[in-house]
Write a protein that holds these residues in place. Structure first.
Motif, PDB file in Angstrom:
ATOM      1  N   ALA A 264      39.321  31.322  48.185  1.00 56.90           N
ATOM      2  CA  ALA A 264      38.696  31.811  49.417  1.00 56.90           C
ATOM      3  C   ALA A 264      39.541  31.435  50.638  1.00 56.90           C
ATOM      4  O   ALA A 264      39.717  32.242  51.559  1.00 56.90           O
ATOM      5  CB  ALA A 264      37.285  31.247  49.549  1.00 56.90           C
ATOM      6  N   LEU A 265      40.064  30.243  50.647  1.00 55.88           N
ATOM      7  CA  LEU A 265      40.924  29.828  51.757  1.00 55.88           C
ATOM      8  C   LEU A 265      42.218  30.637  51.764  1.00 55.88           C
ATOM      9  O   LEU A 265      42.728  31.000  52.831  1.00 55.88           O
ATOM     10  CB  LEU A 265      41.229  28.328  51.636  1.00 55.88           C
ATOM     11  CG  LEU A 265      40.008  27.409  51.689  1.00 55.88           C
ATOM     12  CD1 LEU A 265      40.422  25.957  51.431  1.00 55.88           C
ATOM     13  CD2 LEU A 265      39.283  27.526  53.027  1.00 55.88           C
ATOM     14  N   SER A 266      42.731  30.950  50.578  1.00 55.19           N
ATOM     15  CA  SER A 266      43.930  31.784  50.482  1.00 55.19           C
ATOM     16  C   SER A 266      43.651  33.194  50.973  1.00 55.19           C
ATOM     17  O   SER A 266      44.506  33.831  51.595  1.00 55.19           O
ATOM     18  CB  SER A 266      44.432  31.828  49.035  1.00 55.19           C
ATOM     19  OG  SER A 266      44.848  30.553  48.602  1.00 55.19           O
ATOM     20  N   TRP A 267      42.439  33.713  50.674  1.00 52.70           N
ATOM     21  CA  TRP A 267      42.075  35.049  51.163  1.00 52.70           C
ATOM     22  C   TRP A 267      42.113  35.071  52.692  1.00 52.70           C
ATOM     23  O   TRP A 267      42.605  36.038  53.294  1.00 52.70           O
ATOM     24  CB  TRP A 267      40.685  35.436  50.675  1.00 52.70           C
ATOM     25  CG  TRP A 267      40.317  36.852  51.029  1.00 52.70           C
ATOM     26  CD1 TRP A 267      40.444  37.959  50.255  1.00 52.70           C
ATOM     27  CD2 TRP A 267      39.797  37.300  52.297  1.00 52.70           C
ATOM     28  NE1 TRP A 267      40.022  39.079  50.943  1.00 52.70           N
ATOM     29  CE2 TRP A 267      39.622  38.705  52.204  1.00 52.70           C
ATOM     30  CE3 TRP A 267      39.457  36.663  53.477  1.00 52.70           C
ATOM     31  CZ2 TRP A 267      39.125  39.466  53.263  1.00 52.70           C
ATOM     32  CZ3 TRP A 267      38.969  37.423  54.546  1.00 52.70           C
ATOM     33  CH2 TRP A 267      38.810  38.801  54.426  1.00 52.70           C
ATOM     34  N   ALA A 268      41.582  34.032  53.324  1.00 52.36           N
ATOM     35  CA  ALA A 268      41.591  33.977  54.787  1.00 52.36           C
ATOM     36  C   ALA A 268      43.023  33.973  55.323  1.00 52.36           C
ATOM     37  O   ALA A 268      43.319  34.605  56.347  1.00 52.36           O
ATOM     38  CB  ALA A 268      40.832  32.747  55.264  1.00 52.36           C
ATOM     39  N   ARG A 269      43.928  33.298  54.627  1.00 50.93           N
ATOM     40  CA  ARG A 269      45.341  33.305  55.041  1.00 50.93           C
ATOM     41  C   ARG A 269      45.950  34.691  54.846  1.00 50.93           C
ATOM     42  O   ARG A 269      46.749  35.144  55.679  1.00 50.93           O
ATOM     43  CB  ARG A 269      46.124  32.251  54.257  1.00 50.93           C
ATOM     44  CG  ARG A 269      45.753  30.811  54.630  1.00 50.93           C
ATOM     45  CD  ARG A 269      46.766  29.813  54.099  1.00 50.93           C
ATOM     46  NE  ARG A 269      46.767  29.763  52.643  1.00 50.93           N
ATOM     47  CZ  ARG A 269      45.993  28.950  51.929  1.00 50.93           C
ATOM     48  NH1 ARG A 269      45.139  28.131  52.527  1.00 50.93           N
ATOM     49  NH2 ARG A 269      46.066  28.934  50.606  1.00 50.93           N
ATOM     50  N   LEU A 270      45.587  35.364  53.754  1.00 51.74           N
ATOM     51  CA  LEU A 270      46.080  36.722  53.539  1.00 51.74           C
ATOM     52  C   LEU A 270      45.628  37.633  54.673  1.00 51.74           C
ATOM     53  O   LEU A 270      46.410  38.455  55.178  1.00 51.74           O
ATOM     54  CB  LEU A 270      45.574  37.261  52.194  1.00 51.74           C
ATOM     55  CG  LEU A 270      45.842  38.754  51.926  1.00 51.74           C
ATOM     56  CD1 LEU A 270      47.336  39.028  51.865  1.00 51.74           C
ATOM     57  CD2 LEU A 270      45.160  39.195  50.625  1.00 51.74           C
ATOM     58  N   PHE A 271      44.366  37.500  55.091  1.00 49.96           N
ATOM     59  CA  PHE A 271      43.874  38.342  56.175  1.00 49.96           C
ATOM     60  C   PHE A 271      44.690  38.127  57.440  1.00 49.96           C
ATOM     61  O   PHE A 271      45.028  39.085  58.148  1.00 49.96           O
ATOM     62  CB  PHE A 271      42.399  38.062  56.455  1.00 49.96           C
ATOM     63  CG  PHE A 271      41.852  38.885  57.588  1.00 49.96           C
ATOM     64  CD1 PHE A 271      41.371  40.167  57.362  1.00 49.96           C
ATOM     65  CD2 PHE A 271      41.848  38.386  58.882  1.00 49.96           C
ATOM     66  CE1 PHE A 271      40.888  40.936  58.409  1.00 49.96           C
ATOM     67  CE2 PHE A 271      41.366  39.158  59.939  1.00 49.96           C
ATOM     68  CZ  PHE A 271      40.892  40.429  59.699  1.00 49.96           C
ATOM     69  N   LYS A 272      44.995  36.891  57.753  1.00 48.65           N
ATOM     70  CA  LYS A 272      45.781  36.612  58.960  1.00 48.65           C
ATOM     71  C   LYS A 272      47.169  37.231  58.878  1.00 48.65           C
ATOM     72  O   LYS A 272      47.709  37.710  59.873  1.00 48.65           O
ATOM     73  CB  LYS A 272      45.884  35.101  59.185  1.00 48.65           C
ATOM     74  CG  LYS A 272      44.621  34.470  59.765  1.00 48.65           C
ATOM     75  CD  LYS A 272      44.848  33.019  60.117  1.00 48.65           C
ATOM     76  CE  LYS A 272      43.628  32.433  60.834  1.00 48.65           C
ATOM     77  NZ  LYS A 272      43.399  33.054  62.151  1.00 48.65           N
ATOM     78  N   ALA A 273      47.737  37.227  57.670  1.00 45.79           N
ATOM     79  CA  ALA A 273      49.091  37.756  57.498  1.00 45.79           C
ATOM     80  C   ALA A 273      49.110  39.274  57.335  1.00 45.79           C
ATOM     81  O   ALA A 273      50.076  39.935  57.728  1.00 45.79           O
ATOM     82  CB  ALA A 273      49.740  37.107  56.271  1.00 45.79           C
ATOM     83  N   ASP A 274      48.039  39.817  56.738  1.00 46.09           N
ATOM     84  CA  ASP A 274      48.008  41.244  56.409  1.00 46.09           C
ATOM     85  C   ASP A 274      46.553  41.713  56.445  1.00 46.09           C
ATOM     86  O   ASP A 274      45.893  41.768  55.420  1.00 46.09           O
ATOM     87  CB  ASP A 274      48.633  41.470  55.016  1.00 46.09           C
ATOM     88  CG  ASP A 274      48.678  42.932  54.602  1.00 46.09           C
ATOM     89  OD1 ASP A 274      48.275  43.801  55.408  1.00 46.09           O
ATOM     90  OD2 ASP A 274      49.110  43.217  53.461  1.00 46.09           O
ATOM     91  N   ASN A 275      46.089  42.074  57.635  1.00 44.32           N
ATOM     92  CA  ASN A 275      44.687  42.476  57.799  1.00 44.32           C
ATOM     93  C   ASN A 275      44.296  43.557  56.815  1.00 44.32           C
ATOM     94  O   ASN A 275      43.266  43.463  56.140  1.00 44.32           O
ATOM     95  CB  ASN A 275      44.437  42.982  59.212  1.00 44.32           C
ATOM     96  CG  ASN A 275      44.471  41.906  60.284  1.00 44.32           C
ATOM     97  OD1 ASN A 275      44.197  42.177  61.439  1.00 44.32           O
ATOM     98  ND2 ASN A 275      44.828  40.674  59.925  1.00 44.32           N
ATOM     99  N   ASP A 276      45.085  44.615  56.737  1.00 40.60           N
ATOM    100  CA  ASP A 276      44.759  45.734  55.862  1.00 40.60           C
ATOM    101  C   ASP A 276      44.835  45.348  54.391  1.00 40.60           C
ATOM    102  O   ASP A 276      44.021  45.791  53.579  1.00 40.60           O
ATOM    103  CB  ASP A 276      45.693  46.912  56.135  1.00 40.60           C
ATOM    104  CG  ASP A 276      45.461  47.528  57.507  1.00 40.60           C
ATOM    105  OD1 ASP A 276      44.313  47.467  57.987  1.00 40.60           O
ATOM    106  OD2 ASP A 276      46.415  48.064  58.096  1.00 40.60           O
ATOM    107  N   GLY A 277      45.805  44.517  54.046  1.00 36.75           N
ATOM    108  CA  GLY A 277      45.974  44.114  52.656  1.00 36.75           C
ATOM    109  C   GLY A 277      44.780  43.377  52.102  1.00 36.75           C
ATOM    110  O   GLY A 277      44.454  43.483  50.911  1.00 36.75           O
ATOM    111  N   ALA A 278      44.070  42.642  52.956  1.00 42.61           N
ATOM    112  CA  ALA A 278      42.886  41.912  52.494  1.00 42.61           C
ATOM    113  C   ALA A 278      41.764  42.860  52.081  1.00 42.61           C
ATOM    114  O   ALA A 278      40.861  42.459  51.344  1.00 42.61           O
ATOM    115  CB  ALA A 278      42.388  40.971  53.592  1.00 42.61           C
ATOM    116  N   GLY A 279      41.833  44.111  52.513  1.00 36.73           N
ATOM    117  CA  GLY A 279      40.836  45.101  52.139  1.00 36.73           C
ATOM    118  C   GLY A 279      41.256  45.986  50.985  1.00 36.73           C
ATOM    119  O   GLY A 279      40.527  46.922  50.629  1.00 36.73           O
ATOM    120  N   ARG A 280      42.404  45.726  50.411  1.00 35.77           N
ATOM    121  CA  ARG A 280      42.869  46.496  49.257  1.00 35.77           C
ATOM    122  C   ARG A 280      43.544  45.544  48.257  1.00 35.77           C
ATOM    123  O   ARG A 280      44.744  45.605  48.004  1.00 35.77           O
ATOM    124  CB  ARG A 280      43.797  47.636  49.678  1.00 35.77           C
ATOM    125  CG  ARG A 280      44.893  47.251  50.663  1.00 35.77           C
ATOM    126  CD  ARG A 280      45.798  48.440  51.016  1.00 35.77           C
ATOM    127  NE  ARG A 280      46.751  48.061  52.037  1.00 35.77           N
ATOM    128  CZ  ARG A 280      47.861  47.378  51.815  1.00 35.77           C
ATOM    129  NH1 ARG A 280      48.169  47.003  50.595  1.00 35.77           N
ATOM    130  NH2 ARG A 280      48.668  47.059  52.816  1.00 35.77           N
TER     131      ARG A 280
END
Length: 300
Positions: A264-280
């Protein structure tokens, strides 16, 4: 997608504006290998446009009685996150309706009636206890879904898996807000446990009725192999969920005691780095210790 965060120096939740894509050819069985799980999730999603506005209304009614500025800020972030949740679930639920499920209208009417009556006829203390009970259950459920993500979501449609996992990452992120508001205004162990039991039984009862109706429309409810698969799936879910739920019954339980999953913490980091990528998310790689996004233009 975009995000907003407060800037008061304290640790704050992130309010994310997400986008999820659902293929036109997607059926209600967005996880083709696990149609029963697909319909359990679909049934739970149908509740969100009614449950989460009820939670928001409850928190807004509590707000004038709160004098703690940090708690007020957390409450506002919680409300903003929950608003994003029910808006996204409404969009997904409309996708389910477009696929011809005629039972959805009746399911939604029952849910709307339930939460309208709770909001209109129950005390603020009861509704705060329900909210805290739901959020404690959601924290346990979110941790279970993340821990078992490969089995439950592996190889499924990216848009739906990304929607559900985003939702529960944020349930984990705002895990203590409803608890703090309840404790601040109506804290009582027996009231808290009653709220947990009431919310859990109510939501599971409505979810069961929902997936039963959807599976009947699929022609699977009376299919022997499907019923066996459903029973085994539910056994697996409850075997993993029950220890987490029992922990909530401890008198000195506090959600801050529950460690956030590394994924879950890694997902939050992914969102910061790649907003769109966190949704796909790439659901073929959910066994990885960190979430992986599909390549641009790639679909799954």
């Amino acid at each position: 997608m975009s995000e907003t965060t407060a800037s008061d120096g304290a640790a704050r939740m992130t309010v994310r504006r997400m986008g999820f894509a659902y293929p036109p050819a997607m059926s209600g069985h967005w996880n083709k290998g696990r149609p029963e799980f697909s319909q359990i999730v679909n049934a739970a999603s149908l509740a969100m446009p009614y449950l989460e506005p009820y939670l928001i209304k409850t928190m807004r009614e509590a707000r004038p009685q709160i004098r703690d500025e940090a708690l007020l800020a957390a409450l506002d972030d919680y409300v903003a996150q929950e608003a994003m949740h029910f808006q996204q679930h409404r969009k997904f639920n409309n996708e389910l309706k477009a696929r011809g499920y005629s039972s959805i209208e009746k399911i939604e009417a029952a849910l709307a009636s339930d939460y309208r009556k709770l909001g209109e006829t129950r005390s603020l203390a009861f509704n705060l206890a329900y909210a805290e009970g739901f959020e404690s259950m959601a924290l346990a459920l979110g941790r279970m879904l993340i821990e078992d993500r490969k089995f439950l979501f592996g190889g499924s449609e990216s848009g739906v898996a990304s929607l559900i996992l985003w939702h529960f990452v944020e349930e984990i992120e705002h895990k203590n807000v409803a608890y703090d508001v309840f404790d601040h205004l109506a804290g009582n162990y027996f009231r808290r446990v009653h709220g947990l039991l009431y919310a859990t039984i109510h939501i599971m009862w409505r979810t069961r009725g929902g997936y039963q109706a959807l599976l009947k429309e699929d022609g699977l409810w009376h299919d022997r192999r499907s019923r066996v698969a459903l029973a085994l799936l539910l056994l697996r879910i409850f075997a993993r969920l029950t220890p987490k739920m029992l922990r909530i019954l401890v008198p000195f339980y506090n959600p801050r005691q529950v460690k956030d999953p590394a994924w879950a913490l890694s997902w939050a980091r992914l969102f910061k780095a790649d907003n769109d990528g966190a949704g796909r998310l790439d659901t073929r790689r959910l066994d990885a210790p960190e979430p992986v996004a599909l390549s641009t233009g790639e679909t799954k």
